[in-house]
Design an enzyme around this catalytic site. Structure first.
Site, mmCIF file in Angstrom:
data_model
loop_
_atom_site.group_PDB
_atom_site.id
_atom_site.type_symbol
_atom_site.label_atom_id
_atom_site.label_comp_id
_atom_site.label_asym_id
_atom_site.label_seq_id
_atom_site.Cartn_x
_atom_site.Cartn_y
_atom_site.Cartn_z
ATOM 1 N N ARG A 106 0.856 -1.024 0.022
ATOM 2 C CA ARG A 106 -0.051 -0.107 0.164
ATOM 3 C C ARG A 106 0.832 1.206 -0.133
ATOM 4 N NH1 ARG A 106 -4.924 1.935 3.594
ATOM 5 N NH2 ARG A 106 -5.977 0.576 2.211
ATOM 6 N N HIS A 133 -7.476 0.669 -6.323
ATOM 7 C CA HIS A 133 -7.656 0.009 -4.917
ATOM 8 C C HIS A 133 -8.392 -1.176 -5.183
ATOM 9 C CE1 HIS A 133 -7.830 -0.907 -0.629
ATOM 10 N NE2 HIS A 133 -8.737 -0.033 -0.271
ATOM 11 N N GLN A 136 -10.429 -3.843 -2.788
ATOM 12 C CA GLN A 136 -11.517 -2.885 -2.334
ATOM 13 C C GLN A 136 -12.752 -3.551 -3.270
ATOM 14 O OE1 GLN A 136 -12.173 -0.856 0.494
ATOM 15 N NE2 GLN A 136 -14.306 -1.423 0.009
ATOM 16 N N ASP A 229 -16.790 8.071 -1.061
ATOM 17 C CA ASP A 229 -15.574 8.038 -0.296
ATOM 18 C C ASP A 229 -15.188 9.321 0.308
ATOM 19 O OD1 ASP A 229 -12.959 7.138 0.512
ATOM 20 O OD2 ASP A 229 -11.983 7.433 -1.723
ATOM 21 N N CYS A 270 -16.099 2.757 1.298
ATOM 22 C CA CYS A 270 -15.017 1.902 1.466
ATOM 23 C C CYS A 270 -14.380 1.989 2.891
ATOM 24 C CB CYS A 270 -13.983 2.234 0.499
ATOM 25 S SG CYS A 270 -13.466 3.813 0.453
ATOM 26 N N ARG A 315 -14.070 -7.329 2.798
ATOM 27 C CA ARG A 315 -12.710 -7.257 2.569
ATOM 28 C C ARG A 315 -11.747 -8.422 2.892
ATOM 29 N NH1 ARG A 315 -10.217 -2.550 2.369
ATOM 30 N NH2 ARG A 315 -9.034 -3.684 1.003
#
Ligand code: CP
Ligand code: NVA
Length: 327
Positions: A106, A133, A136, A229, A270, A315
């Site tokens: 990440r 991402h 996700q 988001d 998310c 996730r």
């Protein structure tokens, strides 16, 4: 379906069938976990988790999933290793590739995770970059499928900054899996035209549609999923908050938006989210800008239409599927 040895860097690298396979595998592993059936498919292997940005969900998902698969885990935090400061990504990749069976990364630019993958010699998984991402989106799509029983034909509306990791990845995911994607924001927050063009050509094959709409009522009418988001992402300067509030304030997900979408629509995010004043940043922002929420109001976040915690749980199951399939 054989994905062994593959990296998982962005959904553009995967076919619709491969993405569907990963979602199916996640559902299967989730059922096994709920039934208490062990699934130590990679006993004795080890994975390294590199985080140059902070995380709760992604880190915990990788750690729990790795342990469930019988693997050992090393977490490298944003300050505690030599990466980037004393050692290049290419050198780090070659060192970790000698010790570990897979590496999660990440961080900032997508080029960094691509370079890591080029030199590691073992599968590399993208745990979020500025551009994408992808893990996700697998969780989001498993959650949508659990709720609606399908992905194809779902009307998916993303509200807010659609040109960063979440907007980009959701647009790609929708194009690949045949959902109808709408980005709802001022035009300057729409994804990069080159990525839109690429997604348009994928959508032609899958039956997906892409729409870019600045009028909230037009965008959210008949929506099945309203997704948002945070307005300022990790790595962006705090000075940008005022501009984002001015630009994206009208695109906040609130009860008006949900009522236009209708009772059958769900709310997704998310996470983490600024929906109340119960965080340090939330309180600071609250004082500075006189707001009690940012991208979503607390009543929507806490409503029966909100499926954000199912999404967060998924996730883990989907990241497990990525590791299970690629190792
Ligand atoms: N959604 C997500 O990636 O959360 P974290 O930043 O907590 O990992
Ligand atoms: N756009 C957000 C996503 C967090 C999961 C960020 O990059 O901070």
């Amino acid at each position: 379906m054989n994905l062994k040895g593959r990296n998982f860097l962005k959904l553009l690298d995967y076919t619709s069938e491969e993405i569907e396979y990963l979602i199916d595998l996640a559902a299967d592993l989730k059922a096994k976990k709920k039934a208490g059936i062990p699934h130590k498919l990679h006993e004795g292997k080890n994975v390294a988790l590199i985080f140059e940005k902070t995380s709760t969900r992604t880190r915990c998902a990788f750690e729990v999933a790795a342990r469930d698969l019988g693997m050992g885990v090393t977490y490298l935090d944003p300050t505690g290793s030599q990466i980037g400061k004393k050692e290049s990504i290419a050198d780090t990749a070659r060192v970790l590739g000698r010790m570990y069976d897979g590496i999660e990364y990440r961080g900032f630019g997508q080029t960094i995770v691509e370079e890591l993958a080029k030199y590691a010699g073992v599968p590399v998984w993208n745990g979020l970059t500025d551009e994408f991402h992808p893990t996700q989106i697998l969780a989001d799509f498993l959650t949508i499928r659990e709720h609606f029983g399908k992905l194809k034909g779902i009307n998916f509306v993303y509200m807010g900054d659609a040109r960063f990791n979440m907007g980009n990845s959701l647009m790609v995911g929708c194009a690949k899996m045949g959902l109808n994607f709408t980005a709802c924001a001022p035009a300057k927050y729409f994804p990069d035209q080159k990525l839109i063009d690429e997604c348009e050509s994928i959508a032609k094959q899958t039956g997906a549609t892409l729409r870019f709409e600045s009028n909230v009522a037009t965008a959210v009418k008949n929506a099945d999923v309203i997704y948002t988001d945070i307005w300022v992402s990790m790595g962006e300067p705090v000075e940008i908050w005022q501009e984002r509030i001015d630009d994206l304030g009208p695109y906040q997900v609130n009860s008006n938006v949900m009522s236009i979408a209708g009772d059958n629509a769900v709310f997704m995010h998310c996470l983490p989210s600024y929906h109340d004043l119960n965080t340090v940043v939330g309180r600071e922002m609250g004082e500075k800008f006189g707001r009690d929420s940012m991208e979503v109001t607390n009543d929507v976040f806490e409503s029966a239409q909100s499926i954000v915690f199912d999404e967060a749980e998924n996730r883990m199951h989907t990241i497990k599927a990525v590791m299970a399939a690629t190792l």
